[in-house]
Design an enzyme around this catalytic site. Structure first.
Site, PDB file in Angstrom:
ATOM      1  N   ASN A   7      15.133 -13.069 -47.444  1.00  0.00           N
ATOM      2  CA  ASN A   7      15.068 -13.177 -48.903  1.00  0.00           C
ATOM      3  C   ASN A   7      15.641 -11.885 -49.460  1.00  0.00           C
ATOM      4  O   ASN A   7      14.990 -10.842 -49.453  1.00  0.00           O
ATOM      5  CB  ASN A   7      13.601 -13.373 -49.323  1.00  0.00           C
ATOM      6  CG  ASN A   7      13.446 -13.525 -50.828  1.00  0.00           C
ATOM      7  OD1 ASN A   7      14.413 -13.352 -51.579  1.00  0.00           O
ATOM      8  ND2 ASN A   7      12.248 -13.824 -51.262  1.00  0.00           N
ATOM      9  N   ARG A  90      16.952 -17.523 -48.585  1.00  0.00           N
ATOM     10  CA  ARG A  90      16.544 -17.981 -49.903  1.00  0.00           C
ATOM     11  C   ARG A  90      17.712 -17.719 -50.858  1.00  0.00           C
ATOM     12  O   ARG A  90      18.233 -16.600 -50.914  1.00  0.00           O
ATOM     13  CB  ARG A  90      15.328 -17.191 -50.375  1.00  0.00           C
ATOM     14  CG  ARG A  90      14.936 -17.565 -51.773  1.00  0.00           C
ATOM     15  CD  ARG A  90      13.813 -16.702 -52.281  1.00  0.00           C
ATOM     16  NE  ARG A  90      13.437 -17.132 -53.606  1.00  0.00           N
ATOM     17  CZ  ARG A  90      13.066 -16.310 -54.564  1.00  0.00           C
ATOM     18  NH1 ARG A  90      13.007 -15.009 -54.357  1.00  0.00           N
ATOM     19  NH2 ARG A  90      12.732 -16.776 -55.742  1.00  0.00           N
ATOM     20  N   HIS A 179      11.242 -21.534 -58.358  1.00  0.00           N
ATOM     21  CA  HIS A 179      10.062 -21.597 -57.468  1.00  0.00           C
ATOM     22  C   HIS A 179       9.984 -22.946 -56.738  1.00  0.00           C
ATOM     23  O   HIS A 179       8.907 -23.356 -56.313  1.00  0.00           O
ATOM     24  CB  HIS A 179       8.734 -21.421 -58.246  1.00  0.00           C
ATOM     25  CG  HIS A 179       8.542 -20.077 -58.846  1.00  0.00           C
ATOM     26  ND1 HIS A 179       8.002 -19.901 -60.108  1.00  0.00           N
ATOM     27  CD2 HIS A 179       8.778 -18.835 -58.364  1.00  0.00           C
ATOM     28  CE1 HIS A 179       7.934 -18.615 -60.391  1.00  0.00           C
ATOM     29  NE2 HIS A 179       8.401 -17.942 -59.345  1.00  0.00           N
ATOM     30  N   GLY A 209       2.259 -16.108 -60.619  1.00  0.00           N
ATOM     31  CA  GLY A 209       2.428 -14.774 -60.039  1.00  0.00           C
ATOM     32  C   GLY A 209       3.021 -13.894 -61.117  1.00  0.00           C
ATOM     33  O   GLY A 209       2.866 -14.166 -62.314  1.00  0.00           O
ATOM     34  N   ARG A 240       7.856 -11.190 -68.676  1.00  0.00           N
ATOM     35  CA  ARG A 240       8.722 -12.133 -69.391  1.00  0.00           C
ATOM     36  C   ARG A 240       7.937 -12.904 -70.448  1.00  0.00           C
ATOM     37  O   ARG A 240       6.797 -13.288 -70.220  1.00  0.00           O
ATOM     38  CB  ARG A 240       9.345 -13.131 -68.402  1.00  0.00           C
ATOM     39  CG  ARG A 240      10.463 -12.545 -67.586  1.00  0.00           C
ATOM     40  CD  ARG A 240      10.913 -13.497 -66.498  1.00  0.00           C
ATOM     41  NE  ARG A 240      10.566 -12.992 -65.181  1.00  0.00           N
ATOM     42  CZ  ARG A 240      10.609 -13.708 -64.061  1.00  0.00           C
ATOM     43  NH1 ARG A 240      10.998 -14.957 -64.086  1.00  0.00           N
ATOM     44  NH2 ARG A 240      10.272 -13.174 -62.916  1.00  0.00           N
ATOM     45  N   GLY A 330       0.197 -14.925 -56.612  1.00  0.00           N
ATOM     46  CA  GLY A 330      -0.717 -13.781 -56.799  1.00  0.00           C
ATOM     47  C   GLY A 330      -1.918 -14.034 -57.692  1.00  0.00           C
ATOM     48  O   GLY A 330      -3.063 -13.835 -57.289  1.00  0.00           O
ATOM     49  N   GLU A 383       6.593 -19.727 -48.852  1.00  0.00           N
ATOM     50  CA  GLU A 383       8.006 -20.074 -49.037  1.00  0.00           C
ATOM     51  C   GLU A 383       8.802 -19.845 -47.751  1.00  0.00           C
ATOM     52  O   GLU A 383       9.715 -20.606 -47.436  1.00  0.00           O
ATOM     53  CB  GLU A 383       8.587 -19.260 -50.192  1.00  0.00           C
ATOM     54  CG  GLU A 383       8.010 -19.707 -51.529  1.00  0.00           C
ATOM     55  CD  GLU A 383       8.249 -18.726 -52.660  1.00  0.00           C
ATOM     56  OE1 GLU A 383       9.191 -18.950 -53.419  1.00  0.00           O
ATOM     57  OE2 GLU A 383       7.491 -17.755 -52.793  1.00  0.00           O
TER      58      GLU A 383
HETATM   59  P1  AMP Z   1       3.167 -12.530 -57.008  1.00  0.00           P
HETATM   60  O1  AMP Z   1       4.313 -12.394 -57.944  1.00  0.00           O
HETATM   61  O2  AMP Z   1       2.895 -13.927 -56.577  1.00  0.00           O
HETATM   62  O3  AMP Z   1       3.232 -11.562 -55.856  1.00  0.00           O
HETATM   63  O4  AMP Z   1       1.870 -12.121 -57.864  1.00  0.00           O
HETATM   64  C1  AMP Z   1       1.678 -10.777 -58.246  1.00  0.00           C
HETATM   65  C2  AMP Z   1       0.599 -10.715 -59.281  1.00  0.00           C
HETATM   66  O5  AMP Z   1      -0.630 -11.299 -58.794  1.00  0.00           O
HETATM   67  C3  AMP Z   1       0.200  -9.294 -59.620  1.00  0.00           C
HETATM   68  O6  AMP Z   1       1.043  -8.765 -60.594  1.00  0.00           O
HETATM   69  C4  AMP Z   1      -1.201  -9.464 -60.132  1.00  0.00           C
HETATM   70  O7  AMP Z   1      -1.145  -9.658 -61.520  1.00  0.00           O
HETATM   71  C5  AMP Z   1      -1.722 -10.720 -59.492  1.00  0.00           C
HETATM   72  N1  AMP Z   1      -2.837 -10.450 -58.581  1.00  0.00           N
HETATM   73  C6  AMP Z   1      -2.792 -10.051 -57.300  1.00  0.00           C
HETATM   74  N2  AMP Z   1      -4.042  -9.878 -56.816  1.00  0.00           N
HETATM   75  C7  AMP Z   1      -4.903 -10.163 -57.825  1.00  0.00           C
HETATM   76  C8  AMP Z   1      -6.330 -10.183 -57.960  1.00  0.00           C
HETATM   77  N3  AMP Z   1      -7.113  -9.856 -56.953  1.00  0.00           N
HETATM   78  N4  AMP Z   1      -6.843 -10.539 -59.167  1.00  0.00           N
HETATM   79  C9  AMP Z   1      -6.043 -10.877 -60.180  1.00  0.00           C
HETATM   80  N5  AMP Z   1      -4.712 -10.882 -60.113  1.00  0.00           N
HETATM   81  C10 AMP Z   1      -4.132 -10.534 -58.959  1.00  0.00           C
END
Ligand code: AMP
Length: 397
Positions: A7, A90, A179, A209, A240, A330, A383
């Protein structure tokens, strides 16, 4: 077969070596700050992460570092590069040219390059990664897996914008959605976990996320999704804006004396949860600020939840029902309060989240009660595994 999943971003490259027979990750890692200086992370399954500063002037150097690490006599996971049967990449945008993943050939790469305008930050970086792998592993088959491909099943009434039709025929301006690999994986897994027939199930996937999108999957096909021509549309995200009245752009440009680039920069990088809270794009910071009584942080979280509720509600109507709602990425995997806040709005269709089951982070679990009319799940996305599966399927075809 051992499959290397790549990726590639403009200054980073994530990789995993997956054994497709067992679906186990043999090793994974990350190359960062490519073209600046260079950080290299390598982790063999069951071992500690190794992080080192190694100069990486370009992506070719990064790929060669990955290959060296994987074949290292002490810490590697394969004896020889010939053990790697294929590489899966990807690729963010496949436009209308790709309805599914494709074996990489010189001919098809022309069609990928033609999509560069649609994803100028992502596609050129993906292509650089593909070229670097082709140079270093000329005899290994390579496959491109597109973020947009899963959504190519959307009907025209869902993907067309209400602007002059000629802009669709001339420039292919339409909703594409992103996604897709995650939505496909999570919806399939949801059907498997619940024992539903994927070809008949109505599933809504909430990929929440830093980038976030929702997808309505009806009978295994994406029929609606919240991102658009670009990943700026839809939900309120980390930085965003998501959906806004297009008129805001002109109004803001005049008030702040900005050109189009200036407005786009605000909408892409200074908006969303970061812009609303004035604090952070990370929900962990937002949650702790809310606990400290920060009003603006609460506005950010409430607006995020409100928008998610809006889209889920709309997609239930689009599919004329829903069997299951799955949370991933996330925030979706790790924030029980957010899931509870969202799902409270769907009590009217008989969705009931079990408070105890919902107290989980990053695990695959049904979190609705046994008598819930709509099943609610947490399904960690994968993914890379989806890319490896597609790569193997195409290479063995
Ligand atoms: P991703 O883009 O899927 O990696 O998601 C990242 C985002 O997930 C981070 O910016 C956080 O806002 C959120 N995140 C990760 N861990 C936690 C948690 N334990 N509680 C709440 N939000 C989280």
């Amino acid at each position: 077969m051992k499959i290397l999943v790549i990726n590639c971003g403009s200054s980073s490259l994530k990789y995993q070596l997956i054994d497709s027979d067992t679906e186990a990750v043999l090793a994974k890692g990350l190359c960062e700050r490519i073209g600046i200086d260079g950080m290299f992370t390598y982790q063999k399954a069951g071992c500690d992460k190794k992080v080192s500063q190694i100069d990486q002037p370009d992506h070719k150097k990064s790929v060669s570092l990955v290959l060296e690490a994987l074949t290292d006599p002490e810490n590697g996971v394969v004896k020889d590069l010939s053990e790697i049967g294929a590489v899966g990449h990807r690729v963010v945008h496949g436009g209308e040219a790709f309805e599914e993943s494709a074996i990489i050939t010189d001919e098809m790469m022309k069609a990928v390059e033609a999509c560069n305008d649609l994803a100028p930050l992502h596609n050129p970086a993906n292509i650089i990664g593909i070229n670097a792998c082709k140079e270093l592993m000329p005899n290994v088959p390579q496959v491109a897996v597109f973020d947009t491909a899963f959504h190519q099943t959307m009907p025209k009434e869902a993907f067309i914008y209400g602007i002059p039709y000629e802009y669709y025929t001339k420039y292919k301006i339409r909703k594409y959605g992103f996604h897709g690999t995650s939505h496909a994986y999570v919806s399939q897994r949801t059907a498997e976990i619940l024992g539903l027939d994927y070809k008949k199930a109505k599933i809504i996937v909430c990929h929440l996320g830093n980038g976030a999108s929702i997808c309505a999957v009806d009978g295994g096909k994406s029929v609606e999704t919240s991102m658009g021509l670009t990943p700026l549309m839809g939900l309120i995200m980390g930085t965003r804006s998501g959906e806004i009245d297009p008129g805001v752009m002109e109004y803001l440009a005049k008030k702040e004396n900005l050109d189009l680039e200036g407005v786009m920069n605000i909408l892409n990088k200074r908006s969303g949860v970061l812009g609303l809270s004035g604090l952070s794009s990370d929900f962990r910071d937002i949650d702790s600020a809310i606990e400290d009584g920060n009003e603006q942080a609460k506005v950010a979280k409430d607006a995020f939840v409100h928008r998610v509720v809006n889209y889920i509600g709309a997609y239930i109507a689009v599919m004329n029902g829903v069997d299951a709602i799955a949370f991933t990425a996330g925030v979706g995997e790790n924030d029980p309060d957010m899931r509870k806040d969202v799902m409270e709005h769907f009590a009217y269709i008989g969705a009931k989240v079990d408070e105890e089951l919902n107290k989980c982070r990053g695990v695959e679990r049904v979190i609705s009660t046994d008598d819930s009319a709509v099943k609610v799940l947490v399904v960690p996305t994968n993914e890379e595994l989806m890319i490896a599966r597609d790569t193997e399927r195409l290479v063995l075809k």
